[in-house]
Design a protein around this motif. Structure first.
Motif, PDB file in Angstrom:
ATOM      1  N   ARG A 244       3.965   7.909   4.816  1.00  0.00           N
ATOM      2  CA  ARG A 244       2.838   8.797   4.494  1.00  0.00           C
ATOM      3  C   ARG A 244       2.556   8.797   2.994  1.00  0.00           C
ATOM      4  NH1 ARG A 244       5.707  13.656   7.749  1.00  0.00           N
ATOM      5  NH2 ARG A 244       5.384  12.889   9.889  1.00  0.00           N
ATOM      6  N   CYS A 245       1.309   8.984   2.665  1.00  0.00           N
ATOM      7  CA  CYS A 245       0.914   9.079   1.271  1.00  0.00           C
ATOM      8  C   CYS A 245       1.419  10.379   0.643  1.00  0.00           C
ATOM      9  CB  CYS A 245      -0.613   9.038   1.139  1.00  0.00           C
ATOM     10  SG  CYS A 245      -1.265   7.392   0.858  1.00  0.00           S
ATOM     11  N   ALA A 246       1.667  10.314  -0.647  1.00  0.00           N
ATOM     12  CA  ALA A 246       2.040  11.504  -1.403  1.00  0.00           C
ATOM     13  C   ALA A 246       0.809  12.366  -1.659  1.00  0.00           C
ATOM     14  CB  ALA A 246       2.687  11.104  -2.731  1.00  0.00           C
ATOM     15  N   ASP A 247       1.045  13.637  -1.914  1.00  0.00           N
ATOM     16  CA  ASP A 247      -0.055  14.564  -2.196  1.00  0.00           C
ATOM     17  C   ASP A 247      -0.882  14.117  -3.394  1.00  0.00           C
ATOM     18  OD1 ASP A 247       0.094  16.527  -0.173  1.00  0.00           O
ATOM     19  OD2 ASP A 247       1.842  17.420  -1.134  1.00  0.00           O
ATOM     20  N   LYS A 248      -0.227  13.514  -4.380  1.00  0.00           N
ATOM     21  CA  LYS A 248      -0.940  13.057  -5.571  1.00  0.00           C
ATOM     22  C   LYS A 248      -2.044  12.065  -5.185  1.00  0.00           C
ATOM     23  CE  LYS A 248      -0.144  10.743 -10.032  1.00  0.00           C
ATOM     24  NZ  LYS A 248      -0.974   9.540  -9.780  1.00  0.00           N
ATOM     25  N   THR A 249      -1.741  11.177  -4.251  1.00  0.00           N
ATOM     26  CA  THR A 249      -2.732  10.194  -3.821  1.00  0.00           C
ATOM     27  C   THR A 249      -3.876  10.859  -3.063  1.00  0.00           C
ATOM     28  OG1 THR A 249      -1.076   8.440  -3.706  1.00  0.00           O
ATOM     29  CG2 THR A 249      -3.088   8.123  -2.420  1.00  0.00           C
ATOM     30  N   VAL A 250      -3.525  11.763  -2.167  1.00  0.00           N
ATOM     31  CA  VAL A 250      -4.578  12.454  -1.419  1.00  0.00           C
ATOM     32  C   VAL A 250      -5.490  13.202  -2.379  1.00  0.00           C
ATOM     33  CG1 VAL A 250      -5.084  14.152   0.376  1.00  0.00           C
ATOM     34  CG2 VAL A 250      -3.082  12.670   0.602  1.00  0.00           C
ATOM     35  N   ARG A 251      -4.911  13.849  -3.370  1.00  0.00           N
ATOM     36  CA  ARG A 251      -5.710  14.585  -4.359  1.00  0.00           C
ATOM     37  C   ARG A 251      -6.677  13.649  -5.082  1.00  0.00           C
ATOM     38  NH1 ARG A 251      -8.309  18.556  -5.147  1.00  0.00           N
ATOM     39  NH2 ARG A 251      -6.563  19.894  -4.543  1.00  0.00           N
TER      40      ARG A 251
ATOM     41  N   GLU B 106     -12.549   7.052   3.187  1.00  0.00           N
ATOM     42  CA  GLU B 106     -11.554   7.020   4.260  1.00  0.00           C
ATOM     43  C   GLU B 106     -10.256   6.442   3.696  1.00  0.00           C
ATOM     44  OE1 GLU B 106     -11.137   5.111   8.717  1.00  0.00           O
ATOM     45  OE2 GLU B 106     -13.060   6.065   8.181  1.00  0.00           O
ATOM     46  N   LEU B 107      -9.307   7.319   3.428  1.00  0.00           N
ATOM     47  CA  LEU B 107      -8.020   6.932   2.858  1.00  0.00           C
ATOM     48  C   LEU B 107      -7.026   6.622   3.969  1.00  0.00           C
ATOM     49  CD1 LEU B 107      -5.716   6.791   0.711  1.00  0.00           C
ATOM     50  CD2 LEU B 107      -5.548   9.288   0.930  1.00  0.00           C
ATOM     51  N   ILE B 108      -6.420   5.443   3.926  1.00  0.00           N
ATOM     52  CA  ILE B 108      -5.345   5.127   4.866  1.00  0.00           C
ATOM     53  C   ILE B 108      -4.119   5.887   4.381  1.00  0.00           C
ATOM     54  CG2 ILE B 108      -3.968   3.304   5.934  1.00  0.00           C
ATOM     55  CD1 ILE B 108      -6.331   1.401   5.337  1.00  0.00           C
ATOM     56  N   ALA B 109      -3.933   7.054   4.948  1.00  0.00           N
ATOM     57  CA  ALA B 109      -2.931   8.002   4.457  1.00  0.00           C
ATOM     58  C   ALA B 109      -1.562   7.777   5.090  1.00  0.00           C
ATOM     59  CB  ALA B 109      -3.402   9.432   4.710  1.00  0.00           C
ATOM     60  N   THR B 110      -1.523   7.586   6.398  1.00  0.00           N
ATOM     61  CA  THR B 110      -0.291   7.189   7.078  1.00  0.00           C
ATOM     62  C   THR B 110      -0.409   5.708   7.385  1.00  0.00           C
ATOM     63  OG1 THR B 110       0.209   9.368   8.020  1.00  0.00           O
ATOM     64  CG2 THR B 110       1.122   7.464   9.145  1.00  0.00           C
TER      65      THR B 110
ATOM     66  N   ALA C 181       0.832  -1.205   0.000  1.00  0.00           N
ATOM     67  CA  ALA C 181       0.000   0.000   0.000  1.00  0.00           C
ATOM     68  C   ALA C 181       0.861   1.247   0.000  1.00  0.00           C
ATOM     69  CB  ALA C 181      -0.923  -0.001   1.218  1.00  0.00           C
ATOM     70  N   ALA C 182       1.944   1.239   0.781  1.00  0.00           N
ATOM     71  CA  ALA C 182       2.801   2.420   0.857  1.00  0.00           C
ATOM     72  C   ALA C 182       3.471   2.696  -0.472  1.00  0.00           C
ATOM     73  CB  ALA C 182       3.857   2.227   1.941  1.00  0.00           C
ATOM     74  N   SER C 183       3.885   1.622  -1.153  1.00  0.00           N
ATOM     75  CA  SER C 183       4.504   1.806  -2.450  1.00  0.00           C
ATOM     76  C   SER C 183       3.539   2.473  -3.414  1.00  0.00           C
ATOM     77  CB  SER C 183       4.949   0.454  -2.998  1.00  0.00           C
ATOM     78  OG  SER C 183       5.488   0.588  -4.292  1.00  0.00           O
ATOM     79  N   ALA C 184       2.276   2.052  -3.365  1.00  0.00           N
ATOM     80  CA  ALA C 184       1.278   2.648  -4.244  1.00  0.00           C
ATOM     81  C   ALA C 184       0.977   4.075  -3.843  1.00  0.00           C
ATOM     82  CB  ALA C 184      -0.002   1.813  -4.219  1.00  0.00           C
ATOM     83  N   CYS C 185       1.146   4.407  -2.584  1.00  0.00           N
ATOM     84  CA  CYS C 185       0.896   5.764  -2.117  1.00  0.00           C
ATOM     85  C   CYS C 185       2.020   6.706  -2.523  1.00  0.00           C
ATOM     86  CB  CYS C 185       0.758   5.784  -0.591  1.00  0.00           C
ATOM     87  SG  CYS C 185      -0.879   5.349  -0.020  1.00  0.00           S
ATOM     88  N   GLY C 186       3.120   6.148  -2.974  1.00  0.00           N
ATOM     89  CA  GLY C 186       4.206   7.010  -3.436  1.00  0.00           C
ATOM     90  C   GLY C 186       5.279   7.229  -2.405  1.00  0.00           C
ATOM     91  N   SER C 187       5.316   6.394  -1.342  1.00  0.00           N
ATOM     92  CA  SER C 187       6.360   6.511  -0.339  1.00  0.00           C
ATOM     93  C   SER C 187       6.819   5.119   0.041  1.00  0.00           C
ATOM     94  CB  SER C 187       5.853   7.259   0.902  1.00  0.00           C
ATOM     95  OG  SER C 187       4.704   6.644   1.429  1.00  0.00           O
TER      96      SER C 187
END
Length: 305
Positions: A120-127, A101-105, A18-24
């Motif tokens: 932590r998720c990258a801004d791109k994912t949060v957007r 509900e995004l698992i961001a951290t 999941a973290a890899s996909a989040c960009g971190s």
């Protein structure tokens, strides 16, 4: 009490994906570089409005690249359609607000460069997730699994998103471990005082930027996960929900509900979590919306994983 151990271990095992996909990377959470967010519409100045005052919240959780963490993953447009179908199964009468509900951290088994066992998720994912929520006129909640970090710094890391009128937080103390502990080996925990620090911060943010009341969720799977709950005080501009995360059959989940609800502070609203897979093992039936809304007190937020 239902058995939570399988989900506990499985979630940590899939965190790296999941973290890899989040960009971190789970190996270097302290080195995550945050891009400057794209320009967004400024929040309209308005008195704090409680999004839970009249509406029921119903949501899906998830993170990029891991279906085991919830159905809000992959094609977010398709996942949003599934959420909207789920919302239509609820009884008519009460307005419903969709929640993403995004698992961001995300918690990890490895310490990372700063030893905090999280990324932590990258801004791109949060957007992307915020865009999905807005397409449904819904809310985005940033779920925090802090590892060895404290909740408040993790929440502050997303401040530029929390200045948006439709972004709140969900705190997951099951994954908040003490120094020396490794996530997944034992349940983490928090205190009402730590939750209160986050609530105070969100209230100040809402007041300073003239935002609608911030939704702050905290998840609880067992009694030991949140201690001294009475230290969580009410704060103007913050709408707090305690979500009971028990896994199992309907009878087991109701037993967990009855165990955990009495410690809920009076100003905190009740919430309930359902698991499409874990709750339906051994041919058990997933609780229906009618059964969930028949709980006492009536849930204000229903979240599916």
């Amino acid at each position: 009490m239902p058995n939570h151990s399988r989900r506990f271990v499985l979630t940590v095992g899939l965190a790296g994906l999941a973290a890899s996909a989040c960009g971190s990377s789970p190996q270097s959470p302290g080195l995550v570089v945050r891009a400057t967010p794209a320009p967004v519409e400024p929040a309209v100045a308005a008195p704090p409005v409680d999004p839970l005052a009249t509406n029921l919240l119903v949501g899906f959780c998830g993170a990029p690249g891991s279906k085991a963490l919830g159905r809000m993953t992959g094609d977010l447009t398709a996942a949003s359609r599934e959420l909207q179908k789920q919302i239509k199964t609820f009884p008519a009468g009460r307005p419903i607000t969709p929640v993403v509900e995004l698992i961001a951290t995300t918690v990890h088994r490895s310490p990372g460069a700063d030893g905090m066992y999280r990324s932590r998720c990258a801004d791109k994912t949060v957007r992307e997730y915020l865009d999905a929520a807005r397409a449904m006129n819904g809310l985005l909640l940033l779920d925090i699994q802090p590892g060895r970090a404290d909740f408040l710094p993790e929440v502050r890391a997303y401040e530029h998103w929390l200045k948006e009128p439709d972004v709140g937080v969900a705190l997951d103390p099951e994954w908040a471990v003490e120094p020396g502990a490794i996530p997944g080996k034992k349940f983490g925990r928090t205190t009402g005082a730590e939750l209160d620090e986050v609530a105070a911060y969100l209230g100040e943010l809402a007041e300073r930027h003239r935002l609608p009341a911030k939704v702050m969720v905290y998840h609880q799977v067992t009694s030991s996960v949140v201690r001294d709950e009475e230290l969580l005080r009410p704060h103007p501009g913050v709408s707090v929900v305690k979500v009971v995360d028990g896994i199992g059959s309907g009878s087991a989940k109701k037993a967990t509900w009855k165990t955990l609800m009495p410690s809920k502070p009076a100003h905190v609203r009740p919430g309930f979590k359902l698991f499409f897979d874990e709750d339906t093992r051994r041919d058990a039936a997933l609780m229906t919306p009618e059964e969930v809304l028949a709980l006492a007190p009536t849930p204000a937020y229903v979240i599916y994983e």
